[in-house]
Design an enzyme around this catalytic site. Structure first.
Site, PDB file in Angstrom:
ATOM      1  N   ASN A   9       1.260  -0.809  -0.046  1.00  0.00           N
ATOM      2  CA  ASN A   9      -0.361  -0.264   0.048  1.00  0.00           C
ATOM      3  C   ASN A   9       0.969   1.195   0.216  1.00  0.00           C
ATOM      4  O   ASN A   9       1.222   1.756   0.763  1.00  0.00           O
ATOM      5  CB  ASN A   9      -0.797  -0.038   1.055  1.00  0.00           C
ATOM      6  CG  ASN A   9      -1.559   1.356   1.494  1.00  0.00           C
ATOM      7  OD1 ASN A   9      -1.623   2.069   0.565  1.00  0.00           O
ATOM      8  ND2 ASN A   9      -2.303   1.531   2.530  1.00  0.00           N
ATOM      9  N   TRP A  10       0.744   1.720  -1.383  1.00  0.00           N
ATOM     10  CA  TRP A  10       2.212   2.948  -1.126  1.00  0.00           C
ATOM     11  C   TRP A  10       1.279   4.666  -0.621  1.00  0.00           C
ATOM     12  O   TRP A  10       2.451   4.939  -0.457  1.00  0.00           O
ATOM     13  CB  TRP A  10       2.375   3.222  -2.537  1.00  0.00           C
ATOM     14  CG  TRP A  10       3.460   1.906  -3.465  1.00  0.00           C
ATOM     15  CD1 TRP A  10       3.614   0.754  -2.399  1.00  0.00           C
ATOM     16  CD2 TRP A  10       3.870   2.016  -4.606  1.00  0.00           C
ATOM     17  NE1 TRP A  10       4.500  -0.186  -3.592  1.00  0.00           N
ATOM     18  CE2 TRP A  10       4.592   1.071  -4.722  1.00  0.00           C
ATOM     19  CE3 TRP A  10       3.235   2.653  -5.704  1.00  0.00           C
ATOM     20  CZ2 TRP A  10       5.022   0.246  -5.549  1.00  0.00           C
ATOM     21  CZ3 TRP A  10       4.137   1.871  -6.739  1.00  0.00           C
ATOM     22  CH2 TRP A  10       5.203   1.044  -7.464  1.00  0.00           C
ATOM     23  N   LYS A  11       0.282   4.186  -0.550  1.00  0.00           N
ATOM     24  CA  LYS A  11      -0.199   5.484   0.826  1.00  0.00           C
ATOM     25  C   LYS A  11      -0.027   6.835  -0.910  1.00  0.00           C
ATOM     26  O   LYS A  11      -0.123   6.281  -1.236  1.00  0.00           O
ATOM     27  CB  LYS A  11      -0.243   5.609   1.858  1.00  0.00           C
ATOM     28  CG  LYS A  11       0.081   4.369   2.527  1.00  0.00           C
ATOM     29  CD  LYS A  11       0.188   4.636   4.221  1.00  0.00           C
ATOM     30  CE  LYS A  11      -0.220   3.057   4.799  1.00  0.00           C
ATOM     31  NZ  LYS A  11       0.033   3.115   5.832  1.00  0.00           N
ATOM     32  N   HIS A  94      -9.216   1.511   4.737  1.00  0.00           N
ATOM     33  CA  HIS A  94      -8.163   1.486   5.460  1.00  0.00           C
ATOM     34  C   HIS A  94      -8.277   2.211   6.937  1.00  0.00           C
ATOM     35  O   HIS A  94      -9.357   3.187   6.631  1.00  0.00           O
ATOM     36  CB  HIS A  94      -6.893   2.411   4.430  1.00  0.00           C
ATOM     37  CG  HIS A  94      -5.521   1.735   5.907  1.00  0.00           C
ATOM     38  ND1 HIS A  94      -4.757   2.653   6.274  1.00  0.00           N
ATOM     39  CD2 HIS A  94      -4.009   0.589   5.137  1.00  0.00           C
ATOM     40  CE1 HIS A  94      -4.090   2.729   6.464  1.00  0.00           C
ATOM     41  NE2 HIS A  94      -3.968   0.905   5.767  1.00  0.00           N
ATOM     42  N   GLU A  96      -6.333   4.877   7.593  1.00  0.00           N
ATOM     43  CA  GLU A  96      -6.405   5.820   7.410  1.00  0.00           C
ATOM     44  C   GLU A  96      -7.617   6.973   7.291  1.00  0.00           C
ATOM     45  O   GLU A  96      -8.469   7.875   7.111  1.00  0.00           O
ATOM     46  CB  GLU A  96      -5.131   6.127   7.212  1.00  0.00           C
ATOM     47  CG  GLU A  96      -3.998   6.321   7.422  1.00  0.00           C
ATOM     48  CD  GLU A  96      -2.967   5.556   6.853  1.00  0.00           C
ATOM     49  OE1 GLU A  96      -2.920   5.256   5.538  1.00  0.00           O
ATOM     50  OE2 GLU A  96      -2.105   4.604   7.716  1.00  0.00           O
ATOM     51  N   GLU A 166      -5.489  -5.431  10.646  1.00  0.00           N
ATOM     52  CA  GLU A 166      -4.009  -4.337  10.481  1.00  0.00           C
ATOM     53  C   GLU A 166      -4.952  -2.725  12.077  1.00  0.00           C
ATOM     54  O   GLU A 166      -5.585  -2.272  11.887  1.00  0.00           O
ATOM     55  CB  GLU A 166      -3.868  -3.126   9.575  1.00  0.00           C
ATOM     56  CG  GLU A 166      -3.857  -3.641   8.585  1.00  0.00           C
ATOM     57  CD  GLU A 166      -3.312  -2.441   7.566  1.00  0.00           C
ATOM     58  OE1 GLU A 166      -1.950  -3.242   6.624  1.00  0.00           O
ATOM     59  OE2 GLU A 166      -3.583  -1.109   7.360  1.00  0.00           O
ATOM     60  N   GLY A 172       2.943   1.929  10.910  1.00  0.00           N
ATOM     61  CA  GLY A 172       3.565   3.423  10.009  1.00  0.00           C
ATOM     62  C   GLY A 172       4.291   3.479  11.732  1.00  0.00           C
ATOM     63  O   GLY A 172       5.330   4.847  11.891  1.00  0.00           O
ATOM     64  N   SER A 212       2.930  -2.197   9.539  1.00  0.00           N
ATOM     65  CA  SER A 212       4.972  -2.707  10.552  1.00  0.00           C
ATOM     66  C   SER A 212       5.810  -4.286   9.879  1.00  0.00           C
ATOM     67  O   SER A 212       6.663  -3.560  10.808  1.00  0.00           O
ATOM     68  CB  SER A 212       4.932  -1.769  12.048  1.00  0.00           C
ATOM     69  OG  SER A 212       5.271  -0.955  11.895  1.00  0.00           O
ATOM     70  N   GLY A 233       3.100  -1.463   4.104  1.00  0.00           N
ATOM     71  CA  GLY A 233       3.158   0.384   3.869  1.00  0.00           C
ATOM     72  C   GLY A 233       4.262   0.543   3.907  1.00  0.00           C
ATOM     73  O   GLY A 233       4.957   0.358   2.473  1.00  0.00           O
TER      74      GLY A 233
HETATM   75  P1  13P Z   1       3.192   0.294   7.780  1.00  0.00           P
HETATM   76  O1  13P Z   1       3.466  -1.188   6.935  1.00  0.00           O
HETATM   77  O2  13P Z   1       3.531   1.939   7.007  1.00  0.00           O
HETATM   78  O3  13P Z   1       3.067  -0.107   8.941  1.00  0.00           O
HETATM   79  O4  13P Z   1       0.983   0.483   7.010  1.00  0.00           O
HETATM   80  C1  13P Z   1       0.970  -0.657   7.312  1.00  0.00           C
HETATM   81  C2  13P Z   1      -0.394  -0.324   6.490  1.00  0.00           C
HETATM   82  O5  13P Z   1      -1.438   1.244   6.607  1.00  0.00           O
HETATM   83  C3  13P Z   1      -0.817  -1.176   5.386  1.00  0.00           C
HETATM   84  O6  13P Z   1      -1.999  -1.023   4.458  1.00  0.00           O
END
Ligand code: 13P
Length: 251
Positions: A9-11, A94, A96, A166, A172, A212, A233
């Site tokens: 997930n490149w956000k 997600h 976020e 998640e 993150g 993470s 992420g």
């Molecule tokens: P991280 O791997 O940066 O913790 O993010 C996880 C994530 O939100 C994947 O959708």
């Protein structure tokens, strides 16, 4: 046997040209992958990424889809737009989006149903916050999110849904759930799927861990019986690290 599934997930990272280059590098490193490999760039990067991975074993996912077929919804993307562009998967709900963009269990369910009827395979995200874990209500929260996400979805459709557990406190933050913690909750999600659809369907649904996950902890997490892959992420933006995770899922 469920095939392992690794998605990046490149956000809100990478410009279109950067994303196309990253996708190319990942596809070169993923040539021997024995798991499904998916990258989910920002919408504007999708066409370039699709060209980069053309003819490789890497597939492309979007980060959201609207629940209406079309119409006056400025800024939104429909399932038809995404499938026509060559997108196969879509991340839905997600944390976020739940936290910053008003996503609710109800809109997650609407988007999941629209994705399925529109020919996309949804990656539905659920997970408790730190406060919910500290209050001891994490099981309840995850069970509720899982059930509501799947409302009015048939067993046939459900078998194609991918669920990503998640925990919000692990995203993150560098804090990963232990392999046992992650496996336990993924197992609970599978038992909810069993209650809704029966064990045969529940055994087909792939349940990922996200939060993470990185090159060092992936192998242990992916070895757990209820963890069928990862939604990654930060580490998915580093081709070498992402390749290590793919390797850990290819054993
Ligand atoms: P991280 O791997 O940066 O913790 O993010 C996880 C994530 O939100 C994947 O959708």
């Amino acid at each position: 046997m469920r095939k392992k599934f690794i998605a990046g997930n490149w956000k809100m990272n990478k410009t279109p040209s950067e994303a196309a280059a990253l996708a190319l590098e990942i596809s070169e490193k993923a040539l021997d992958a024995k798991c499904d490999v998916v990258v989910c760039p920002a919408a504007v990067c999708i066409p370039g990424v699709i060209s980069s991975v053309d003819g490789t074993n890497v597939e492309v996912g979007a980060q959201n889809v609207h629940f209406k077929e079309n119409g006056a919804y400025t800024g939104e993307l429909s399932a038809a737009m995404l499938t026509d562009a060559g997108v196969k998967y879509v991340i839905i709900g997600h944390s976020e989006r739940r936290q910053y963009f008003g996503e609710t269990d109800e809109t997650v369910n609407l988007r999941t149903r629209t994705a399925l009827s529109g020919g996309l395979l949804p990656i539905v995200c659920i997970g408790e916050s730190l406060g919910e874990r500290e209050d001891g209500i994490m099981y309840e929260v995850v069970r509720r999110q899982a059930k509501l996400a799947m409302m009015n979805i048939s067993a046939d459709e459900a078998a194609g849904v991918i669920i990503a557990y998640e925990p919000v406190w692990a995203i993150g933050t560098g804090k990963t759930a232990t392999a046992e913690q992650a496996d336990e909750v993924c197992g609970i999600i599978r038992s909810v799927m069993g209650e809704l659809y029966g064990d045969d369907t529940a055994e087909k649904i792939r349940i990922l861990y996200g939060g993470s996950m990185n090159a060092s902890n992936a192998a242990e997490l992916l070895a757990q019986p209820n963890i069928d892959g990862g939604l990654i992420g930060g580490a998915s933006l580093k081709p070498g690290d992402f390749a290590e995770i793919i390797k850990a899922a290819s054993v």
